[in-house]
Design a protein around this motif. Structure first.
Motif, PDB file in Angstrom:
ATOM      1  N   ALA A   1       9.642   2.783  -1.182  1.00 59.27           N
ATOM      2  CA  ALA A   1       8.526   3.092  -0.285  1.00 59.27           C
ATOM      3  C   ALA A   1       7.469   3.991  -0.919  1.00 59.27           C
ATOM      4  N   ASN A   2       7.782   4.616  -2.060  1.00 59.52           N
ATOM      5  CA  ASN A   2       6.773   5.469  -2.712  1.00 59.52           C
ATOM      6  C   ASN A   2       6.029   4.736  -3.829  1.00 59.52           C
ATOM      7  N   GLY A   3       6.392   3.481  -4.076  1.00 57.66           N
ATOM      8  CA  GLY A   3       5.725   2.694  -5.113  1.00 57.66           C
ATOM      9  C   GLY A   3       4.419   2.114  -4.612  1.00 57.66           C
ATOM     10  N   GLN A   4       3.687   1.426  -5.495  1.00 56.41           N
ATOM     11  CA  GLN A   4       2.361   0.963  -5.063  1.00 56.41           C
ATOM     12  C   GLN A   4       2.439  -0.131  -4.002  1.00 56.41           C
ATOM     13  N   LEU A   5       3.441  -1.016  -4.071  1.00 57.32           N
ATOM     14  CA  LEU A   5       3.595  -2.029  -3.018  1.00 57.32           C
ATOM     15  C   LEU A   5       4.243  -1.412  -1.783  1.00 57.32           C
ATOM     16  N   GLY A   6       5.250  -0.560  -2.003  1.00 54.59           N
ATOM     17  CA  GLY A   6       5.951   0.075  -0.883  1.00 54.59           C
ATOM     18  C   GLY A   6       5.029   0.884   0.005  1.00 54.59           C
ATOM     19  N   GLN A   7       4.133   1.640  -0.612  1.00 52.86           N
ATOM     20  CA  GLN A   7       3.202   2.465   0.178  1.00 52.86           C
ATOM     21  C   GLN A   7       2.274   1.584   1.008  1.00 52.86           C
ATOM     22  N   GLU A   8       1.878   0.449   0.442  1.00 58.19           N
ATOM     23  CA  GLU A   8       1.034  -0.500   1.180  1.00 58.19           C
ATOM     24  C   GLU A   8       1.815  -1.068   2.361  1.00 58.19           C
ATOM     25  N   LEU A   9       3.058  -1.474   2.112  1.00 62.28           N
ATOM     26  CA  LEU A   9       3.885  -2.097   3.147  1.00 62.28           C
ATOM     27  C   LEU A   9       4.104  -1.188   4.349  1.00 62.28           C
ATOM     28  N   ILE A  10       4.471   0.079   4.075  1.00 63.09           N
ATOM     29  CA  ILE A  10       4.852   0.932   5.208  1.00 63.09           C
ATOM     30  C   ILE A  10       3.666   1.285   6.103  1.00 63.09           C
ATOM     31  N   ARG A  11       2.454   0.992   5.635  1.00 60.42           N
ATOM     32  CA  ARG A  11       1.274   1.218   6.485  1.00 60.42           C
ATOM     33  C   ARG A  11       0.877  -0.025   7.282  1.00 60.42           C
ATOM     34  N   MET A  12       1.681  -1.066   7.179  1.00 61.93           N
ATOM     35  CA  MET A  12       1.332  -2.339   7.819  1.00 61.93           C
ATOM     36  C   MET A  12       1.936  -2.499   9.215  1.00 61.93           C
ATOM     37  N   GLY A  13       2.591  -1.465   9.714  1.00 63.74           N
ATOM     38  CA  GLY A  13       3.202  -1.575  11.032  1.00 63.74           C
ATOM     39  C   GLY A  13       2.161  -1.700  12.134  1.00 63.74           C
ATOM     40  N   ASP A  14       2.565  -2.323  13.237  1.00 63.28           N
ATOM     41  CA  ASP A  14       1.707  -2.380  14.424  1.00 63.28           C
ATOM     42  C   ASP A  14       2.618  -2.359  15.656  1.00 63.28           C
ATOM     43  N   GLU A  15       2.084  -2.785  16.797  1.00 62.08           N
ATOM     44  CA  GLU A  15       2.911  -2.693  18.013  1.00 62.08           C
ATOM     45  C   GLU A  15       4.093  -3.672  17.987  1.00 62.08           C
ATOM     46  N   ARG A  16       4.024  -4.677  17.106  1.00 64.59           N
ATOM     47  CA  ARG A  16       5.116  -5.658  17.037  1.00 64.59           C
ATOM     48  C   ARG A  16       6.096  -5.376  15.901  1.00 64.59           C
ATOM     49  N   ILE A  17       5.634  -4.662  14.894  1.00 66.01           N
ATOM     50  CA  ILE A  17       6.446  -4.489  13.686  1.00 66.01           C
ATOM     51  C   ILE A  17       6.597  -3.020  13.332  1.00 66.01           C
ATOM     52  N   GLN A  18       7.846  -2.605  13.164  1.00 64.26           N
ATOM     53  CA  GLN A  18       8.123  -1.240  12.725  1.00 64.26           C
ATOM     54  C   GLN A  18       8.629  -1.300  11.288  1.00 64.26           C
ATOM     55  N   LEU A  19       7.986  -0.539  10.409  1.00 64.63           N
ATOM     56  CA  LEU A  19       8.410  -0.499   9.012  1.00 64.63           C
ATOM     57  C   LEU A  19       8.997   0.862   8.699  1.00 64.63           C
ATOM     58  N   ILE A  20      10.222   0.850   8.192  1.00 64.02           N
ATOM     59  CA  ILE A  20      10.893   2.106   7.854  1.00 64.02           C
ATOM     60  C   ILE A  20      11.004   2.169   6.337  1.00 64.02           C
ATOM     61  N   GLY A  21      10.336   3.144   5.748  1.00 67.93           N
ATOM     62  CA  GLY A  21      10.304   3.236   4.292  1.00 67.93           C
ATOM     63  C   GLY A  21      11.350   4.184   3.745  1.00 67.93           C
ATOM     64  N   TYR A  22      12.046   3.727   2.716  1.00 68.16           N
ATOM     65  CA  TYR A  22      13.002   4.575   1.996  1.00 68.16           C
ATOM     66  C   TYR A  22      12.574   4.660   0.535  1.00 68.16           C
ATOM     67  N   GLY A  23      12.216   5.866   0.093  1.00 69.82           N
ATOM     68  CA  GLY A  23      11.938   6.086  -1.327  1.00 69.82           C
ATOM     69  C   GLY A  23      13.225   6.484  -2.027  1.00 69.82           C
ATOM     70  N   ARG A  24      13.130   6.747  -3.311  1.00 71.34           N
ATOM     71  CA  ARG A  24      14.316   7.106  -4.100  1.00 71.34           C
ATOM     72  C   ARG A  24      14.962   8.394  -3.583  1.00 71.34           C
TER      73      ARG A  24
END
Length: 287
Positions: free
Chosen positions: A15-38
């Motif tokens: 979740a702290n990588g360049q794709l991970g950081q992008e992904l975890i900001r993509m949540g909305d009312e239908r999708i919850q993204l839970i990020g785990y970094g190292r």
């Protein structure tokens, strides 16, 4: 319906990588993204992988954590395999035990780059670098240990978070009036935002298998650099050079353009052309 009522829950590794950081900001009312970094999840520990899934009960896992230091991997093969192969194996086992979909982000480096046509998903792999071999090992482990998996190979990734080619070129342009860029390696740049959108759409389907996902079209690094300066309105002279003139520890595929056959065959939405994506990213940077 998902396990959380109507909300889809996705666990994102790296979740702290360049794709991970992008992904975890993509949540909305239908999708919850839970990020785990190292710091929160060491994927090289099977117990920690099991615990993370038990704790979050995700509908799917987007596995973006990876050892990505391509040149360093040549002198640290054990570490590259520990993360990219063993870590991926652990997630595949934990996902399989819990009945969770797994989406593994892989790379164009699984190909040797000697082909003249774009690679499709079923072409034989032949990685030449330790990084490519370790990512391919992760693919094989996912395929053999998990039932509900997606393997998504991508290439030349850049975005708002972390270091990447576009940011490097813009920085060099602010310091000098000429840059030299490799012109004999061809591939497809990929904007993290477009890739993240695709991964989230894909994991909501049952269309399991291997995918190639990059922004569409192709260019050399030299052409990419020229496009970056043109779209930014920066006056810098770009000189082409060969791979031989710019030696690196890890071999790069000369042609890693990938055909998006699986996207077409499964009726999914392809990613936009690379030049459009670059324009969108530069606009995002200006904000």
């Amino acid at each position: 319906m998902t396990r959380h009522g109507t909300k889809l829950t996705l666990l994102v590794t790296g979740a702290n990588g360049q794709l991970g950081q992008e992904l975890i900001r993509m949540g909305d009312e239908r999708i919850q993204l839970i990020g785990y970094g190292r710091d929160k999840l060491d994927i090289t520990s099977l117990d920690q992988c099991r615990a993370a899934i038990a704790e979050t009960k995700p509908d799917g896992i987007i596995h973006a954590a990876a050892y990505t230091a391509v040149d360093k991997a040549e002198s640290e093969p054990d570490e590259a395999y520990r993360v990219n192969a063993v870590g991926t194996r652990n997630l595949a086992i934990a996902a399989q035990e819990s009945g969770t979909k797994l989406c593994y982000v892989s790379t164009d480096y699984v190909f040797d780059g000697t082909g003249s046509a774009p690679y499709n998903e079923y072409d034989n792999t032949n990685p030449q670098s330790v990084y490519g071999k370790s990512k391919r090992a992760g693919e094989v482990l996912v395929q053999s240990l998990a039932d509900r998996y997606f393997i998504v190979r991508t290439s030349w990734v850049y975005g708002k978070y972390g270091n990447n080619f576009v940011k490097t070129m813009l920085k060099l342009a602010s310091e000098r009036d000429q840059v030299t860029v490799v012109a004999d390696q061809i591939g497809s740049p990929t904007y993290t935002r477009d890739l993240a959108k695709f991964l989230i759409e894909l994991i909501q389907t049952e269309h399991y298998g291997i995918y190639h996902a990059s922004n569409t079209g192709s260019c050399s690094w030299y052409e990419f650099a020229r496009a970056i300066f043109e779209e930014s309105g920066v006056a810098v002279r770009v000189e082409p050079c060969t791979t031989e003139q710019f030696p690196r520890p890890a071999p790069r595929p000369a042609n890693s353009v990938m055909d998006h056959a699986a996207i077409r065959q499964n009726g999914l939405r392809d990613l936009p052309p690379w030049r459009e994506a670059l324009q969108a990213f530069l606009q995002e940077l200006r904000k």
